[in-house]
Scaffold this active site. Structure first.
Site, PDB file in Angstrom:
ATOM      1  N   ASN A 185       0.946  -1.593   0.178  1.00 13.20           N
ATOM      2  CA  ASN A 185      -0.026  -0.141   0.129  1.00 13.20           C
ATOM      3  C   ASN A 185       1.213   1.355   0.259  1.00 13.20           C
ATOM      4  O   ASN A 185       2.224   1.246   1.050  1.00 13.20           O
ATOM      5  CB  ASN A 185      -0.971   0.067   0.939  1.00 13.20           C
ATOM      6  CG  ASN A 185      -2.147   1.715   1.166  1.00 13.20           C
ATOM      7  OD1 ASN A 185      -1.917   2.339   0.577  1.00 13.20           O
ATOM      8  ND2 ASN A 185      -2.735   1.181   2.096  1.00 13.20           N
ATOM      9  N   TRP A 186       1.151   2.019  -1.053  1.00 11.12           N
ATOM     10  CA  TRP A 186       2.164   3.238  -0.747  1.00 11.12           C
ATOM     11  C   TRP A 186       1.391   4.587  -0.646  1.00 11.12           C
ATOM     12  O   TRP A 186       1.825   5.472  -0.392  1.00 11.12           O
ATOM     13  CB  TRP A 186       2.357   3.049  -2.906  1.00 11.12           C
ATOM     14  CG  TRP A 186       2.927   2.198  -2.775  1.00 11.12           C
ATOM     15  CD1 TRP A 186       4.091   1.404  -2.418  1.00 11.12           C
ATOM     16  CD2 TRP A 186       4.421   3.170  -3.900  1.00 11.12           C
ATOM     17  NE1 TRP A 186       4.990   1.279  -3.117  1.00 11.12           N
ATOM     18  CE2 TRP A 186       5.978   1.863  -4.013  1.00 11.12           C
ATOM     19  CE3 TRP A 186       4.337   3.814  -4.910  1.00 11.12           C
ATOM     20  CZ2 TRP A 186       6.708   1.671  -4.680  1.00 11.12           C
ATOM     21  CZ3 TRP A 186       5.399   3.802  -6.206  1.00 11.12           C
ATOM     22  CH2 TRP A 186       6.472   2.672  -5.862  1.00 11.12           C
ATOM     23  N   LYS A 187       0.393   4.365  -0.145  1.00 14.95           N
ATOM     24  CA  LYS A 187      -0.238   5.127   0.566  1.00 14.95           C
ATOM     25  C   LYS A 187      -0.663   6.726  -0.222  1.00 14.95           C
ATOM     26  O   LYS A 187      -0.078   6.626  -1.773  1.00 14.95           O
ATOM     27  CB  LYS A 187      -0.372   5.779   1.687  1.00 14.95           C
ATOM     28  CG  LYS A 187      -0.170   4.530   2.868  1.00 14.95           C
ATOM     29  CD  LYS A 187      -0.224   4.972   3.869  1.00 14.95           C
ATOM     30  CE  LYS A 187      -0.239   3.581   4.643  1.00 14.95           C
ATOM     31  NZ  LYS A 187      -0.360   3.257   6.807  1.00 14.95           N
ATOM     32  N   HIS A 225      -9.962   1.214   4.740  1.00  8.27           N
ATOM     33  CA  HIS A 225      -8.633   1.828   5.383  1.00  8.27           C
ATOM     34  C   HIS A 225      -9.013   2.322   6.137  1.00  8.27           C
ATOM     35  O   HIS A 225      -9.586   3.116   6.591  1.00  8.27           O
ATOM     36  CB  HIS A 225      -7.498   1.940   4.738  1.00  8.27           C
ATOM     37  CG  HIS A 225      -6.266   2.064   4.984  1.00  8.27           C
ATOM     38  ND1 HIS A 225      -5.567   2.971   5.910  1.00  8.27           N
ATOM     39  CD2 HIS A 225      -5.367   1.686   4.986  1.00  8.27           C
ATOM     40  CE1 HIS A 225      -4.435   2.758   6.737  1.00  8.27           C
ATOM     41  NE2 HIS A 225      -4.157   1.325   5.232  1.00  8.27           N
ATOM     42  N   GLU A 245      -5.814  -4.735  10.690  1.00  9.54           N
ATOM     43  CA  GLU A 245      -4.665  -3.175  10.498  1.00  9.54           C
ATOM     44  C   GLU A 245      -5.095  -3.199  11.981  1.00  9.54           C
ATOM     45  O   GLU A 245      -6.193  -1.847  11.819  1.00  9.54           O
ATOM     46  CB  GLU A 245      -5.054  -2.751   9.329  1.00  9.54           C
ATOM     47  CG  GLU A 245      -4.576  -2.839   8.689  1.00  9.54           C
ATOM     48  CD  GLU A 245      -3.640  -2.115   7.417  1.00  9.54           C
ATOM     49  OE1 GLU A 245      -2.512  -2.506   6.606  1.00  9.54           O
ATOM     50  OE2 GLU A 245      -3.994  -1.254   7.025  1.00  9.54           O
ATOM     51  N   GLY A 300       2.349   2.386  11.328  1.00  6.99           N
ATOM     52  CA  GLY A 300       2.853   4.075  11.047  1.00  6.99           C
ATOM     53  C   GLY A 300       3.955   4.369  12.403  1.00  6.99           C
ATOM     54  O   GLY A 300       4.360   5.119  12.898  1.00  6.99           O
ATOM     55  N   SER A 347       2.783  -1.755  10.442  1.00  9.43           N
ATOM     56  CA  SER A 347       4.074  -1.480  10.305  1.00  9.43           C
ATOM     57  C   SER A 347       5.652  -2.739  10.752  1.00  9.43           C
ATOM     58  O   SER A 347       5.993  -3.323  11.233  1.00  9.43           O
ATOM     59  CB  SER A 347       4.146  -1.456  12.343  1.00  9.43           C
ATOM     60  OG  SER A 347       4.108   0.102  12.429  1.00  9.43           O
ATOM     61  N   GLY A 367       2.973  -1.278   4.614  1.00 10.53           N
ATOM     62  CA  GLY A 367       2.481   0.445   3.749  1.00 10.53           C
ATOM     63  C   GLY A 367       4.102   0.868   3.821  1.00 10.53           C
ATOM     64  O   GLY A 367       4.673   0.402   2.383  1.00 10.53           O
ATOM     65  N   GLY A 368       5.326   2.162   5.157  1.00  8.27           N
ATOM     66  CA  GLY A 368       5.846   2.392   4.984  1.00  8.27           C
ATOM     67  C   GLY A 368       7.309   1.623   3.947  1.00  8.27           C
ATOM     68  O   GLY A 368       8.071   1.606   3.027  1.00  8.27           O
TER      69      GLY A 368
HETATM   70  P1  13P Z   1       2.907   0.729   7.926  1.00 11.65           P
HETATM   71  O1  13P Z   1       3.063  -0.082   7.146  1.00 11.65           O
HETATM   72  O2  13P Z   1       3.004   2.693   7.518  1.00 11.65           O
HETATM   73  O3  13P Z   1       2.622   0.754   9.233  1.00 11.65           O
HETATM   74  O4  13P Z   1       1.268   0.982   7.217  1.00 11.65           O
HETATM   75  C1  13P Z   1       0.094   0.070   7.251  1.00 11.65           C
HETATM   76  C2  13P Z   1      -0.634   0.617   6.336  1.00 11.65           C
HETATM   77  O5  13P Z   1      -1.838   1.600   6.276  1.00 11.65           O
HETATM   78  C3  13P Z   1      -0.907  -0.637   5.821  1.00 11.65           C
HETATM   79  O6  13P Z   1      -2.338  -0.546   4.873  1.00 11.65           O
END
Ligand code: 13P
Length: 251
Positions: free
Chosen positions: A11-13, A100, A169, A175, A212, A233-234
């Site tokens: 998920n590149w947000k 989300h 999640e 994060g 995370s 995510g990150g």
């Molecule tokens: P992080 O891996 O950055 O904590 O984000 C998780 C997320 O929200 C994936 O959808």
């Protein structure tokens, strides 16, 4: 390599420009070298602006693409700035992330999420449906209640269950660098699967974990054997880290 099917969803947000596409070469090469790993599914969910370019980039590479949201409306219409499921499908995307917590925090409620899931499935997208409790709810020992509520309302009258992946999640882990203890995670995932099987009539529920996930903690998280994969995510914004996560899961 384990025989179990594992999903790795990036998920590149709100991250990435066209020039970020070069960084995907590493992942494409990794996937090519592991062509026979049929049990490995890699899915990238970039921002809308990059969806088309990602689909083109991943042509012939067995890496799938998904959006990070869609409108609850199935037809064309006036909501400025919105994109519906049929527009996403028309780009040859296969997935969409819905529910989300970063959208829920901005006012998206269970009823809207339910409509979005319905619209996405109608348009032949597969849904990655996110659920999770906040830190306050966890402290009050409300995790199960919150998850049941989100599942019940989000999946109300939804069919095509085989096209839904659940992503657990916990909001407090997104994060923050915090992840649940393996035994707690194992318990929650079992709880979700039992509910999906018994009450929601899922034949073979698939549940991912997100929050995370990193190359540092994946060796622990992979021990949670009832998980079917990870929503990252990150760490997914860096191809080397993302590949590391995949490799360490399969070692
Ligand atoms: P992080 O891996 O950055 O904590 O984000 C998780 C997320 O929200 C994936 O959808």
């Amino acid at each position: 390599m384990t025989n179990k099917l594992r999903y790795f969803v990036a998920n590149w947000k709100m991250y990435g420009h066209l020039r970020s596409l070069n960084s995907l070469n590493k992942v494409i090469n990794f996937r090519k070298k592991n062509k026979k790993a049929k049990n490995l599914k890699i899915i990238y969910c970039p921002p809308f602006t990059l969806l088309h370019a990602f689909v083109q980039k991943f042509k012939n590479s067995n890496i799938k693409t998904g959006a990070q949201n869609c409108s609850f409306l199935s037809s064309f219409g006036p909501p400025t700035g919105s994109i519906n499921a049929s527009m996403i499908k028309s780009l040859k995307c296969d997935y969409v992330i819905l529910g989300h917590s970063e959208k829920r925090a901005k006012g998206e409620n269970d009823k809207i999420i339910n409509k979005k899931i319905s619209s996405a499935l109608k348009n032949n997208l597969k849904v990655i449906f996110c659920i999770g409790e906040t830190i306050l709810q966890k402290r009050k020992k409300m995790t199960k209640k919150i998850l049941l509520n989100q599942l019940n309302k989000g999946l109300h009258k939804i069919k095509k269950k085989e096209n839904i992946l659940i992503a657990y999640e916990p909001v407090w882990s997104i994060g923050t660098g915090l992840v649940p203890k393996c035994e707690d995670l194992n318990r929650v995932i079992s709880f979700i699967k039992i509910f999906l099987r018994n009450k929601m009539k899922f034949k073979n529920p698939k549940v991912l974990y997100g929050g995370s996930v990193s190359p540092q903690n994946i060796s622990l998280l992979r021990k949670v054997l009832n998980l079917d994969g990870f929503l990252v995510g990150g760490s997914s914004q860096n191809s080397k880290k993302f590949i590391d996560i995949i490799k360490k899961t399969f070692i």
